[in-house]
Design a protein around this motif. Structure first.
Motif, PDB file in Angstrom:
ATOM      1  N   ALA A  86       0.826  -1.204   0.000  1.00 35.72           N
ATOM      2  CA  ALA A  86       0.000   0.000   0.000  1.00 35.72           C
ATOM      3  C   ALA A  86       0.864   1.258   0.000  1.00 35.72           C
ATOM      4  CB  ALA A  86      -0.903   0.001   1.235  1.00 35.72           C
ATOM      5  N   VAL A  87       0.383   2.275  -0.702  1.00 38.20           N
ATOM      6  CA  VAL A  87       1.018   3.594  -0.648  1.00 38.20           C
ATOM      7  C   VAL A  87       0.484   4.283   0.604  1.00 38.20           C
ATOM      8  CG1 VAL A  87       1.373   5.794  -1.803  1.00 38.20           C
ATOM      9  CG2 VAL A  87       1.130   3.700  -3.150  1.00 38.20           C
ATOM     10  N   CYS A  88       1.351   4.478   1.586  1.00 42.05           N
ATOM     11  CA  CYS A  88       0.941   5.058   2.877  1.00 42.05           C
ATOM     12  C   CYS A  88       1.787   6.287   3.186  1.00 42.05           C
ATOM     13  CB  CYS A  88       1.115   4.029   4.005  1.00 42.05           C
ATOM     14  SG  CYS A  88       0.131   2.531   3.818  1.00 42.05           S
ATOM     15  N   VAL A  89       1.394   6.996   4.219  1.00 41.48           N
ATOM     16  CA  VAL A  89       2.172   8.127   4.717  1.00 41.48           C
ATOM     17  C   VAL A  89       2.275   7.982   6.231  1.00 41.48           C
ATOM     18  CG1 VAL A  89       0.157   9.642   4.982  1.00 41.48           C
ATOM     19  CG2 VAL A  89       2.415  10.656   4.634  1.00 41.48           C
ATOM     20  N   HIS A  90       3.436   8.353   6.769  1.00 43.79           N
ATOM     21  CA  HIS A  90       3.632   8.239   8.215  1.00 43.79           C
ATOM     22  C   HIS A  90       2.876   9.343   8.936  1.00 43.79           C
ATOM     23  CE1 HIS A  90       5.669   8.036  12.120  1.00 43.79           C
ATOM     24  NE2 HIS A  90       5.987   6.802  11.780  1.00 43.79           N
ATOM     25  N   ALA A  91       2.442   9.039  10.140  1.00 40.55           N
ATOM     26  CA  ALA A  91       1.652   9.999  10.926  1.00 40.55           C
ATOM     27  C   ALA A  91       2.406  11.300  11.179  1.00 40.55           C
ATOM     28  CB  ALA A  91       1.226   9.368  12.247  1.00 40.55           C
ATOM     29  N   ARG A  92       3.746  11.262  11.188  1.00 34.56           N
ATOM     30  CA  ARG A  92       4.523  12.480  11.462  1.00 34.56           C
ATOM     31  C   ARG A  92       4.832  13.277  10.191  1.00 34.56           C
ATOM     32  NH1 ARG A  92       7.511   8.992  14.958  1.00 34.56           N
ATOM     33  NH2 ARG A  92       9.189   8.913  13.418  1.00 34.56           N
ATOM     34  N   ALA A  93       4.407  12.793   9.038  1.00 33.30           N
ATOM     35  CA  ALA A  93       4.689  13.497   7.785  1.00 33.30           C
ATOM     36  C   ALA A  93       3.918  14.810   7.727  1.00 33.30           C
ATOM     37  CB  ALA A  93       4.318  12.619   6.592  1.00 33.30           C
ATOM     38  N   THR A  94       4.466  15.766   7.017  1.00 32.39           N
ATOM     39  CA  THR A  94       3.784  17.051   6.838  1.00 32.39           C
ATOM     40  C   THR A  94       2.721  16.930   5.741  1.00 32.39           C
ATOM     41  OG1 THR A  94       5.323  17.836   5.140  1.00 32.39           O
ATOM     42  CG2 THR A  94       5.907  18.257   7.448  1.00 32.39           C
ATOM     43  N   LEU A  95       1.832  17.917   5.682  1.00 33.37           N
ATOM     44  CA  LEU A  95       0.831  17.922   4.626  1.00 33.37           C
ATOM     45  C   LEU A  95       1.483  18.037   3.253  1.00 33.37           C
ATOM     46  CD1 LEU A  95      -1.949  20.202   6.159  1.00 33.37           C
ATOM     47  CD2 LEU A  95      -1.958  17.721   5.908  1.00 33.37           C
ATOM     48  N   ALA A  96       2.575  18.788   3.166  1.00 36.09           N
ATOM     49  CA  ALA A  96       3.275  18.925   1.889  1.00 36.09           C
ATOM     50  C   ALA A  96       3.822  17.577   1.431  1.00 36.09           C
ATOM     51  CB  ALA A  96       4.411  19.948   2.014  1.00 36.09           C
ATOM     52  N   GLU A  97       4.365  16.801   2.359  1.00 35.51           N
ATOM     53  CA  GLU A  97       4.871  15.472   2.007  1.00 35.51           C
ATOM     54  C   GLU A  97       3.744  14.566   1.533  1.00 35.51           C
ATOM     55  OE1 GLU A  97       8.712  15.136   5.039  1.00 35.51           O
ATOM     56  OE2 GLU A  97       6.699  14.670   5.774  1.00 35.51           O
ATOM     57  N   ALA A  98       2.610  14.629   2.217  1.00 34.39           N
ATOM     58  CA  ALA A  98       1.459  13.823   1.813  1.00 34.39           C
ATOM     59  C   ALA A  98       0.976  14.232   0.423  1.00 34.39           C
ATOM     60  CB  ALA A  98       0.332  13.974   2.831  1.00 34.39           C
ATOM     61  N   ALA A  99       0.961  15.529   0.156  1.00 38.37           N
ATOM     62  CA  ALA A  99       0.524  16.020  -1.152  1.00 38.37           C
ATOM     63  C   ALA A  99       1.456  15.539  -2.254  1.00 38.37           C
ATOM     64  CB  ALA A  99       0.462  17.547  -1.143  1.00 38.37           C
ATOM     65  N   MET A 102       0.733  11.859  -2.948  1.00 36.50           N
ATOM     66  CA  MET A 102      -0.511  11.722  -3.708  1.00 36.50           C
ATOM     67  C   MET A 102      -0.315  12.064  -5.183  1.00 36.50           C
ATOM     68  SD  MET A 102      -3.666  13.134  -1.443  1.00 36.50           S
ATOM     69  CE  MET A 102      -4.210  12.304   0.048  1.00 36.50           C
ATOM     70  N   ALA A 103       0.386  13.166  -5.436  1.00 36.30           N
ATOM     71  CA  ALA A 103       0.595  13.607  -6.815  1.00 36.30           C
ATOM     72  C   ALA A 103       1.480  12.617  -7.575  1.00 36.30           C
ATOM     73  CB  ALA A 103       1.221  14.998  -6.830  1.00 36.30           C
ATOM     74  N   HIS A 104       2.553  12.177  -6.934  1.00 35.48           N
ATOM     75  CA  HIS A 104       3.504  11.280  -7.595  1.00 35.48           C
ATOM     76  C   HIS A 104       2.885   9.914  -7.871  1.00 35.48           C
ATOM     77  CE1 HIS A 104       7.320   9.547  -8.760  1.00 35.48           C
ATOM     78  NE2 HIS A 104       7.179   8.596  -7.848  1.00 35.48           N
ATOM     79  N   ARG A 105       2.125   9.397  -6.904  1.00 37.74           N
ATOM     80  CA  ARG A 105       1.538   8.060  -7.050  1.00 37.74           C
ATOM     81  C   ARG A 105       0.118   8.087  -7.606  1.00 37.74           C
ATOM     82  NH1 ARG A 105       4.727   4.299  -4.343  1.00 37.74           N
ATOM     83  NH2 ARG A 105       3.465   2.817  -5.536  1.00 37.74           N
ATOM     84  N   ARG A 106      -0.403   9.280  -7.842  1.00 38.32           N
ATOM     85  CA  ARG A 106      -1.721   9.467  -8.461  1.00 38.32           C
ATOM     86  C   ARG A 106      -2.821   8.734  -7.676  1.00 38.32           C
ATOM     87  NH1 ARG A 106      -0.253   8.940 -14.950  1.00 38.32           N
ATOM     88  NH2 ARG A 106       1.297  10.622 -14.970  1.00 38.32           N
ATOM     89  N   VAL A 107      -2.856   9.010  -6.389  1.00 37.92           N
ATOM     90  CA  VAL A 107      -3.895   8.442  -5.532  1.00 37.92           C
ATOM     91  C   VAL A 107      -4.685   9.569  -4.884  1.00 37.92           C
ATOM     92  CG1 VAL A 107      -2.668   6.288  -5.103  1.00 37.92           C
ATOM     93  CG2 VAL A 107      -2.290   8.241  -3.572  1.00 37.92           C
ATOM     94  N   ARG A 125      -7.514  14.135  -0.435  1.00 36.29           N
ATOM     95  CA  ARG A 125      -7.229  15.407  -1.098  1.00 36.29           C
ATOM     96  C   ARG A 125      -7.988  16.546  -0.421  1.00 36.29           C
ATOM     97  NH1 ARG A 125      -7.665  13.620  -7.510  1.00 36.29           N
ATOM     98  NH2 ARG A 125      -5.685  12.468  -7.603  1.00 36.29           N
ATOM     99  N   GLY A 126      -9.217  16.254   0.009  1.00 32.86           N
ATOM    100  CA  GLY A 126     -10.005  17.277   0.696  1.00 32.86           C
ATOM    101  C   GLY A 126      -9.345  17.733   1.981  1.00 32.86           C
ATOM    102  N   ASP A 127      -8.718  16.786   2.702  1.00 30.12           N
ATOM    103  CA  ASP A 127      -8.017  17.139   3.937  1.00 30.12           C
ATOM    104  C   ASP A 127      -6.863  18.099   3.647  1.00 30.12           C
ATOM    105  OD1 ASP A 127      -9.613  15.507   5.561  1.00 30.12           O
ATOM    106  OD2 ASP A 127      -8.385  13.749   5.127  1.00 30.12           O
ATOM    107  N   LEU A 128      -6.164  17.842   2.544  1.00 35.18           N
ATOM    108  CA  LEU A 128      -5.020  18.688   2.195  1.00 35.18           C
ATOM    109  C   LEU A 128      -5.467  20.102   1.830  1.00 35.18           C
ATOM    110  CD1 LEU A 128      -2.857  16.231   0.043  1.00 35.18           C
ATOM    111  CD2 LEU A 128      -2.695  16.721   2.486  1.00 35.18           C
TER     112      LEU A 128
END
Length: 204
Positions: A86-99, A102-107, A125-128
């Motif tokens: 799964a493409v996941c993000v760590h809880a400590r990641a910033t919103l910019a990292e999450a964005a 999402m953009a790179h993996r197109r999810v 995406r709405g959260d971002l």
């Protein structure tokens, strides 16, 4: 992120997956095993090949071009349908990292995991985009504290900040113009900033 997360197990049948997505109005579901470890994600895109080829077989060209998608045509459980790992993000990641992920993996949605890989939430995406609802006054305070005070001598008494509709403008006098691109970069990293501009004059 949303901490109310709808998830499924590996053995969830195709119809249950579709019903869960419809009930909760989500486009993807994390697949969990054990105590909540994320092992994959089933998205609408993973389900569509079954309908796409319901009344006809894929052409030879499609078989060569889309082998992973076509493998899902005969899938009936989440374990067979899911994209893994799964493409996941760590809880400590910033919103910019999450964005960026999402953009790179197109999810459209990212499971959020802790240090043990356990699901703690989902970011969409709405959260971002909600970050851009941040009040201008809050943005201005953070830019003064995190950008102006460290960069400009004397606590930035000669450099001011105004924010309108998320657009940050630095005002006043500045001696070292080499700091302008540094200030722009730092200001853009502040959550809620839409753009950065300058209304500065060079002091003697």
């Amino acid at each position: 992120m949303s901490q109310t997360v709808v998830s499924i197990g590996r053995d969830a049948p195709f119809k249950q997956i579709v019903m869960t997505m419809e009930q909760w109005k989500v486009s993807a579901l994390p697949v969990l095993e054990g105590e909540g470890r994320v092992v994959g994600v089933v998205s609408e895109a993973d389900l569509l090949p079954k309908e796409e080829f319901r009344d006809g077989d894929p052409s030879r060209m499609e078989q060569l071009r889309r082998p992973e998608e076509l493998a899902r045509v005969g899938a009936v459980t989440a374990g067979e349908l899911m994209t893994s790992p799964a493409v996941c993000v760590h809880a400590r990641a910033t919103l910019a990292e999450a964005a960026r992920i999402m953009a790179h993996r197109r999810v459209k949605r990212l499971p959020v995991t802790d240090a043990d890989g356990l699901l703690v939430g989902v970011v969409s995406r709405g959260d971002l985009l909600k970050v851009f609802l941040r009040p201008d006054e809050d943005i201005a305070r953070e830019v003064r504290r995190e950008v102006v005070e460290p960069l400009f001598p004397g606590g930035g008494r000669s450099v001011g900040v105004r924010v309108a509709d998320g657009v940050v403008t630095f005002t006043g006098e500045i001696r070292n113009t080499a700091l302008v691109p540094v200030a722009a970069r730092m200001a853009r990293s502040v959550e809620g900033v839409v753009d950065v501009g300058f209304d500065l004059v060079r002091s003697a």
